[in-house]
Design a protein around this motif. Sequence first.
Motif, mmCIF file in Angstrom:
data_model
loop_
_atom_site.group_PDB
_atom_site.id
_atom_site.type_symbol
_atom_site.label_atom_id
_atom_site.label_comp_id
_atom_site.label_asym_id
_atom_site.label_seq_id
_atom_site.Cartn_x
_atom_site.Cartn_y
_atom_site.Cartn_z
ATOM 1 N N CYS A 23 -16.032 0.791 5.051
ATOM 2 C CA CYS A 23 -14.839 -0.359 5.570
ATOM 3 C C CYS A 23 -13.885 -0.806 5.127
ATOM 4 C CB CYS A 23 -15.513 -1.049 6.726
ATOM 5 S SG CYS A 23 -16.603 -2.368 6.699
ATOM 6 N N ALA A 24 -14.978 -1.535 2.967
ATOM 7 C CA ALA A 24 -14.583 -2.183 3.093
ATOM 8 C C ALA A 24 -14.107 -3.830 2.903
ATOM 9 C CB ALA A 24 -13.166 -1.569 2.294
ATOM 10 N N LEU A 60 -14.475 4.291 10.253
ATOM 11 C CA LEU A 60 -13.898 5.889 9.791
ATOM 12 C C LEU A 60 -12.020 6.340 8.411
ATOM 13 C CD1 LEU A 60 -13.557 7.005 14.013
ATOM 14 C CD2 LEU A 60 -15.009 8.209 11.693
ATOM 15 N N ARG A 61 -11.328 5.388 9.031
ATOM 16 C CA ARG A 61 -10.431 5.345 8.113
ATOM 17 C C ARG A 61 -9.618 7.032 8.286
ATOM 18 N NH1 ARG A 61 -11.593 2.250 2.826
ATOM 19 N NH2 ARG A 61 -9.554 2.132 2.331
ATOM 20 N N CYS A 62 -9.238 7.485 9.415
ATOM 21 C CA CYS A 62 -8.556 8.591 9.678
ATOM 22 C C CYS A 62 -7.206 7.890 8.901
ATOM 23 C CB CYS A 62 -8.121 9.263 10.403
ATOM 24 S SG CYS A 62 -9.919 8.180 12.110
ATOM 25 N N GLN A 66 -2.152 5.363 12.576
ATOM 26 C CA GLN A 66 -0.447 4.054 13.076
ATOM 27 C C GLN A 66 -1.640 2.999 12.877
ATOM 28 O OE1 GLN A 66 -0.532 5.654 17.512
ATOM 29 N NE2 GLN A 66 1.126 4.154 16.774
ATOM 30 N N ASN A 67 -2.665 2.262 12.702
ATOM 31 C CA ASN A 67 -2.602 0.634 12.512
ATOM 32 C C ASN A 67 -3.525 1.111 10.489
ATOM 33 O OD1 ASN A 67 -2.181 0.286 14.668
ATOM 34 N ND2 ASN A 67 -4.409 0.056 15.292
ATOM 35 N N GLY A 68 -2.877 1.842 9.899
ATOM 36 C CA GLY A 68 -2.991 1.954 7.855
ATOM 37 C C GLY A 68 -3.591 0.498 7.710
ATOM 38 N N ALA A 69 -2.127 -0.424 7.747
ATOM 39 C CA ALA A 69 -2.325 -1.298 7.537
ATOM 40 C C ALA A 69 -3.692 -2.780 7.646
ATOM 41 C CB ALA A 69 -1.098 -1.951 7.267
ATOM 42 N N ILE A 70 -4.223 -1.650 8.516
ATOM 43 C CA ILE A 70 -5.391 -3.023 8.488
ATOM 44 C C ILE A 70 -6.300 -2.295 8.560
ATOM 45 C CG2 ILE A 70 -4.161 -5.063 9.697
ATOM 46 C CD1 ILE A 70 -5.328 -3.982 12.443
ATOM 47 N N SER A 71 -6.902 -0.844 8.153
ATOM 48 C CA SER A 71 -7.934 -0.148 9.083
ATOM 49 C C SER A 71 -8.263 0.169 7.384
ATOM 50 C CB SER A 71 -7.634 0.660 9.547
ATOM 51 O OG SER A 71 -6.671 1.731 9.197
ATOM 52 N N ALA A 72 -7.001 0.694 6.292
ATOM 53 C CA ALA A 72 -7.762 1.426 4.738
ATOM 54 C C ALA A 72 -6.755 0.122 4.097
ATOM 55 C CB ALA A 72 -6.769 2.677 4.805
ATOM 56 N N GLY A 73 -5.586 -0.242 4.615
ATOM 57 C CA GLY A 73 -4.952 -1.583 3.758
ATOM 58 C C GLY A 73 -6.204 -3.098 3.832
ATOM 59 N N TYR A 161 -10.342 15.690 8.250
ATOM 60 C CA TYR A 161 -9.413 14.067 9.173
ATOM 61 C C TYR A 161 -10.106 12.940 8.596
ATOM 62 C CZ TYR A 161 -5.635 17.394 10.668
ATOM 63 O OH TYR A 161 -5.770 18.275 10.866
ATOM 64 N N SER A 162 -10.973 12.880 8.588
ATOM 65 C CA SER A 162 -12.202 11.623 9.125
ATOM 66 C C SER A 162 -13.254 10.856 7.842
ATOM 67 C CB SER A 162 -12.283 10.981 10.114
ATOM 68 O OG SER A 162 -11.299 11.118 11.284
ATOM 69 N N ARG A 163 -13.647 12.522 7.038
ATOM 70 C CA ARG A 163 -14.715 12.380 6.619
ATOM 71 C C ARG A 163 -15.818 11.985 6.888
ATOM 72 N NH1 ARG A 163 -13.984 8.942 1.913
ATOM 73 N NH2 ARG A 163 -12.967 6.886 2.981
#
Length: 289
Positions: A23-24, A60-62, A66-73, A161-163
């Motif tokens: 989750c970083a 998960l960081r699929c 659609q919320n990549g800016a907050i989930s991964a970014g 898709y989600s490792r």
Amino acid sequence: MICDICPRRCAAERTVHSGTGVCAMPATVRIARAGLHFWEEPCISGERGSGAIFFSGCNLRCCFCQNGAISAGGFGKAVSTDRLRRIMEELVSQGAHNINLVTPTHFTPWILEALRKPLGVPVVWNCGGYETVETLRTLEGKVQVYLPDLKYAMAEIALRYSRAADYFDYASSAILEMFRQTGPYQMEDGLLRRGVVIRHLVLPGQLENTRRCIDWVAEQFRPGDVLFSLMAQYTPQPDGPRELGRHVTAAEYRAAVEYMENCGIVDGFTQERTSAREEYTPPFDLTGV
């Protein structure tokens, strides 16, 4: 802290300023947005809106998020548990039907502290479904509505898709624990007061995965137990796999709806395909934080 909150059990060291896990996220709550949200299922959003708090990071960081800016970014602002509680109370004062915790799992201990006292409205645990039963048991009595995804029933798709090849094993056990806590869903004036809403997003070209998810829900629950939300809003992401680079077709979604109905699932929701538009993703601009 050494973290084992979610099924990753990555034993990552989380300090006040940094986190090395999937989750970083650090050992401090981080939020990207808090406000009234009108794009959930009707029994969640109602007329006045759901009090949605969008947490940064994700376990998960699929690749199609659609919320990549907050989930991964990881975009967001660090807040104290006292401030988190005040945000919840501010949303209630604005008329929110509930407090909707979006992707909250990796901040469970701090959220529990903020929920020491009842809020007077239901608390919604809006998650990806990738949960441990042990963590969910700490929420008993604090969460009235569970809103989990059931993304995958096929390990190879979950891995790609989600490792998370073990996604279904954990998600299925988690949903059963959620239902144990809430019992059959309870509605009042068109709003969900208690219960479980299982979401499944239809992915392009993955109807077999959708059928298997529907099969499991139909086998585990009777009419009146849970609500099922079959979602059509998949939106292609720039960095996603090539096979996911298109919207779900009308034929694909129609086939999924028909399969759901043929399996006897009648309690729940379907979507218009027009929901697969970027404008339905809220701006993550620290509103309400």
